[in-house]
Scaffold this motif. Structure first.
Motif, PDB file in Angstrom:
ATOM      1  N   GLY A 139      24.962  31.505  67.531  1.00 31.81           N
ATOM      2  CA  GLY A 139      24.568  30.900  68.795  1.00 31.81           C
ATOM      3  C   GLY A 139      24.898  31.797  69.969  1.00 31.81           C
ATOM      4  N   ALA A 140      26.139  32.287  70.020  1.00 28.47           N
ATOM      5  CA  ALA A 140      26.558  33.170  71.108  1.00 28.47           C
ATOM      6  C   ALA A 140      25.772  34.476  71.093  1.00 28.47           C
ATOM      7  N   ALA A 141      25.504  35.005  69.909  1.00 28.92           N
ATOM      8  CA  ALA A 141      24.751  36.253  69.805  1.00 28.92           C
ATOM      9  C   ALA A 141      23.305  36.073  70.263  1.00 28.92           C
ATOM     10  N   SER A 142      22.794  34.848  70.225  1.00 28.91           N
ATOM     11  CA  SER A 142      21.438  34.587  70.694  1.00 28.91           C
ATOM     12  C   SER A 142      21.311  34.829  72.196  1.00 28.91           C
ATOM     13  N   LEU A 143      22.433  34.800  72.903  1.00 28.76           N
ATOM     14  CA  LEU A 143      22.424  35.038  74.345  1.00 28.76           C
ATOM     15  C   LEU A 143      22.344  36.525  74.678  1.00 28.76           C
ATOM     16  N   MET A 144      22.478  37.377  73.669  1.00 23.73           N
ATOM     17  CA  MET A 144      22.597  38.815  73.893  1.00 23.73           C
ATOM     18  C   MET A 144      21.222  39.490  73.997  1.00 23.73           C
ATOM     19  N   TRP A 145      21.102  40.395  74.947  1.00 24.72           N
ATOM     20  CA  TRP A 145      19.934  41.259  75.079  1.00 24.72           C
ATOM     21  C   TRP A 145      20.388  42.558  75.717  1.00 24.72           C
ATOM     22  N   PRO A 146      19.996  43.723  75.208  1.00 25.88           N
ATOM     23  CA  PRO A 146      18.962  43.961  74.206  1.00 25.88           C
ATOM     24  C   PRO A 146      19.379  43.532  72.802  1.00 25.88           C
ATOM     25  N   LYS A 147      18.428  43.578  71.893  1.00 27.44           N
ATOM     26  CA  LYS A 147      18.624  43.025  70.560  1.00 27.44           C
ATOM     27  C   LYS A 147      19.184  44.022  69.555  1.00 27.44           C
ATOM     28  N   ASP A 148      19.621  45.195  70.027  1.00 22.88           N
ATOM     29  CA  ASP A 148      20.099  46.224  69.106  1.00 22.88           C
ATOM     30  C   ASP A 148      21.188  45.713  68.170  1.00 22.88           C
ATOM     31  N   PHE A 149      22.088  44.882  68.714  1.00 24.20           N
ATOM     32  CA  PHE A 149      23.224  44.408  67.921  1.00 24.20           C
ATOM     33  C   PHE A 149      22.924  43.115  67.171  1.00 24.20           C
ATOM     34  N   THR A 150      21.737  42.541  67.382  1.00 16.52           N
ATOM     35  CA  THR A 150      21.445  41.247  66.754  1.00 16.52           C
ATOM     36  C   THR A 150      20.215  41.258  65.862  1.00 16.52           C
ATOM     37  N   ARG A 151      19.334  42.251  66.014  1.00 19.43           N
ATOM     38  CA  ARG A 151      18.048  42.225  65.332  1.00 19.43           C
ATOM     39  C   ARG A 151      18.201  42.090  63.817  1.00 19.43           C
ATOM     40  N   ALA A 152      19.224  42.700  63.260  1.00 20.74           N
ATOM     41  CA  ALA A 152      19.428  42.655  61.805  1.00 20.74           C
ATOM     42  C   ALA A 152      19.774  41.258  61.311  1.00 20.74           C
ATOM     43  N   PHE A 153      20.092  40.341  62.232  1.00 24.01           N
ATOM     44  CA  PHE A 153      20.523  39.004  61.834  1.00 24.01           C
ATOM     45  C   PHE A 153      19.539  37.917  62.278  1.00 24.01           C
ATOM     46  N   HIS A 154      18.356  38.321  62.725  1.00 25.54           N
ATOM     47  CA  HIS A 154      17.355  37.346  63.141  1.00 25.54           C
ATOM     48  C   HIS A 154      16.811  36.582  61.928  1.00 25.54           C
ATOM     49  N   PRO A 155      16.325  35.351  62.139  1.00 31.06           N
ATOM     50  CA  PRO A 155      16.148  34.660  63.419  1.00 31.06           C
ATOM     51  C   PRO A 155      17.453  34.028  63.911  1.00 31.06           C
ATOM     52  N   LEU A 156      17.621  34.077  65.228  1.00 36.68           N
ATOM     53  CA  LEU A 156      18.761  33.421  65.853  1.00 36.68           C
ATOM     54  C   LEU A 156      18.262  32.173  66.588  1.00 36.68           C
ATOM     55  N   LEU A 157      19.030  31.709  67.565  1.00 34.31           N
ATOM     56  CA  LEU A 157      18.705  30.482  68.272  1.00 34.31           C
ATOM     57  C   LEU A 157      17.443  30.665  69.115  1.00 34.31           C
ATOM     58  N   PRO A 158      16.464  29.764  69.005  1.00 33.82           N
ATOM     59  CA  PRO A 158      15.271  29.870  69.842  1.00 33.82           C
ATOM     60  C   PRO A 158      15.535  29.317  71.244  1.00 33.82           C
ATOM     61  N   GLY A 159      14.583  29.543  72.142  1.00 37.27           N
ATOM     62  CA  GLY A 159      14.636  28.916  73.455  1.00 37.27           C
ATOM     63  C   GLY A 159      15.578  29.580  74.440  1.00 37.27           C
ATOM     64  N   VAL A 160      15.904  30.869  74.228  1.00 36.59           N
ATOM     65  CA  VAL A 160      16.797  31.588  75.135  1.00 36.59           C
ATOM     66  C   VAL A 160      15.989  32.583  75.966  1.00 36.59           C
TER      67      VAL A 160
END
Length: 392
Positions: A139-160
């Motif tokens: 959930g907290a990682a869904s707030l992060m942009w750019p997605k470099d640190f999160t893309r490998a773990f998608h899908p994350l929370l929608p609607g952000v």
């Protein structure tokens, strides 16, 4: 043997960990197993606000550990360390922030606050800022942009949605479908970016207009780091929910989200036990947090001296390689050339007994966030080492 077992059995999150073998800590210093002392300019990423092994914190932890430790931390038992810490904390906050939910960490504070905002507003949309860091859970990682640190773990929370920090154009993203706007009062991992006062106040007004909650993350900015107990005090803005952790626990794992009682009551029904935790608000952690907050509020000089110490750093750190220094109290980013230069300076400093680091979203800057107890003499020595390392 310890190093070999560290590499074999401790999960690694980078290919080249520092690998310091820590044997002890004292004030602003960490000591390795060979007896070498390192002046700690990052304080465990802002955790050790009072330094390592502060006597008041150590005594509080030992006393509470000898009294009782884990019982049942939420919903049933009245635990003295929790109650005393929450009472003292609320006494130093605006009247609208009078109810504390303790967590184990900043990430968990973010998660709890997001759930609370959705429950209170009945909405799903969240707005956060680009280059913000609020934690690493999904959930907290869904707030992060750019997605470099999160893309490998998608899908994350929608609607952000993500707005640009300090950009008025982003206010249009805050709509009647927005449950909450989540912002760091001072952006940390961007490399220390302070908000324009007028912009943060405009965000507050826009939240009020559409009925969204404003969540301010002071996980790194709080506990005196920026020269006031809480950074939002400097901007004429009061959040609906405040996030705390890191320095809040004085070295023990402790976080919190703080809101008004009527807002927080939403977690008690439909469903009951709307947010629960096994260890959040552990009595020993709360005892450490209480000792930390008592020390910060009783010793006025600790926070009052932050500004002059900040100025001393800025006055001493003059070098042709320094392109910029951004600061918010005893928290600064010293911008150099590129990541290779940053790594070289960090390594040279480590050889000389000085610990510094970089930022998640800014590989061109050195992180400086020492314990608030650092002296002028220690600042002078640290700056001398930094300048030597830049000149090598």
């Amino acid at each position: 043997m310890q190093r070999a077992n560290f590499l074999k059995h401790i999960a690694q999150t980078s290919p080249a960990p520092m690998g310091l073998e820590i044997a002890g800590g004292e004030g602003v210093y960490l000591i390795d197993t060979a007896g070498k002392r390192y002046l700690d300019l990052i304080a465990g990423i802002g955790v050790s606000a009072l330094g390592h092994n502060h006597p008041a914190v150590v005594e509080a932890v030992q006393r509470q550990a000898g009294t009782y430790m884990h019982t049942l931390v939420y919903g049933e038992f009245v635990l003295g360390p929790q109650v005393e810490l929450a009472t003292l904390l609320c006494a130093h906050l605006p009247a609208s922030l009078d109810n504390v939910y303790f967590t184990n960490s900043g990430t968990e504070a973010t998660e709890g606050a997001m759930k609370l905002a959705k429950r209170v507003t009945g909405r799903a949309g969240i707005v956060s800022a680009t280059y913000a860091y609020h934690g690493s859970t999904q959930g907290a990682a869904s707030l992060m942009w750019p997605k470099d640190f999160t893309r490998a773990f998608h899908p994350l929370l929608p609607g952000v949605d993500h707005l640009e920090f300090n950009d008025d154009a982003g206010l249009k993203l805050i709509t009647p479908q927005t449950a909450a706007v989540v912002l760091e009062t001072v952006q940390a991992e961007w490399g220390i970016r302070r908000p324009r006062k007028e912009w943060l106040q405009a965000v507050r007004r826009r939240c009020d207009e559409v009925g969204a909650l404003l969540i301010l993350d002071e996980i790194q900015a709080g506990m005196g780091r920026t020269g006031t107990l809480f950074a939002f005090e400097q901007y004429g803005v009061v959040p609906d929910i405040l996030l705390l952790a890191k320095g809040f626990g004085g070295g023990m794992p402790l976080g919190a989200f703080v809101a008004g009682r009527e807002i927080m009551r939403a977690l008690t029904e439909n469903p009951v036990l709307g947010h629960i935790t096994t260890f959040g608000g552990h009595p020993v952690s709360c005892a450490a947090g209480l000792a930390t907050l008592q020390t910060l509020t009783r010793d006025a000089e600790l926070i009052a001296s932050v500004g002059e110490k900040e100025a001393l750093f800025r006055r001493l750190l003059v070098h042709p390689k320094i392109r910029d220094i951004r600061s918010a109290g005893l928290w600064m980013a010293v911008e150099l050339g590129d990541f290779d230069e940053i790594r070289r300076v960090i390594a040279r400093c480590l050889e000389r007994g000085l610990i510094t680091d970089w930022f998640l979203f800014n590989e061109r800057s050195l992180r400086i966030a020492p314990p608030l107890t650092i002296t002028h003499e220690e600042i002078e020595w640290a700056c001398g080492v930094l300048l030597e390392a830049m000149g090598d």
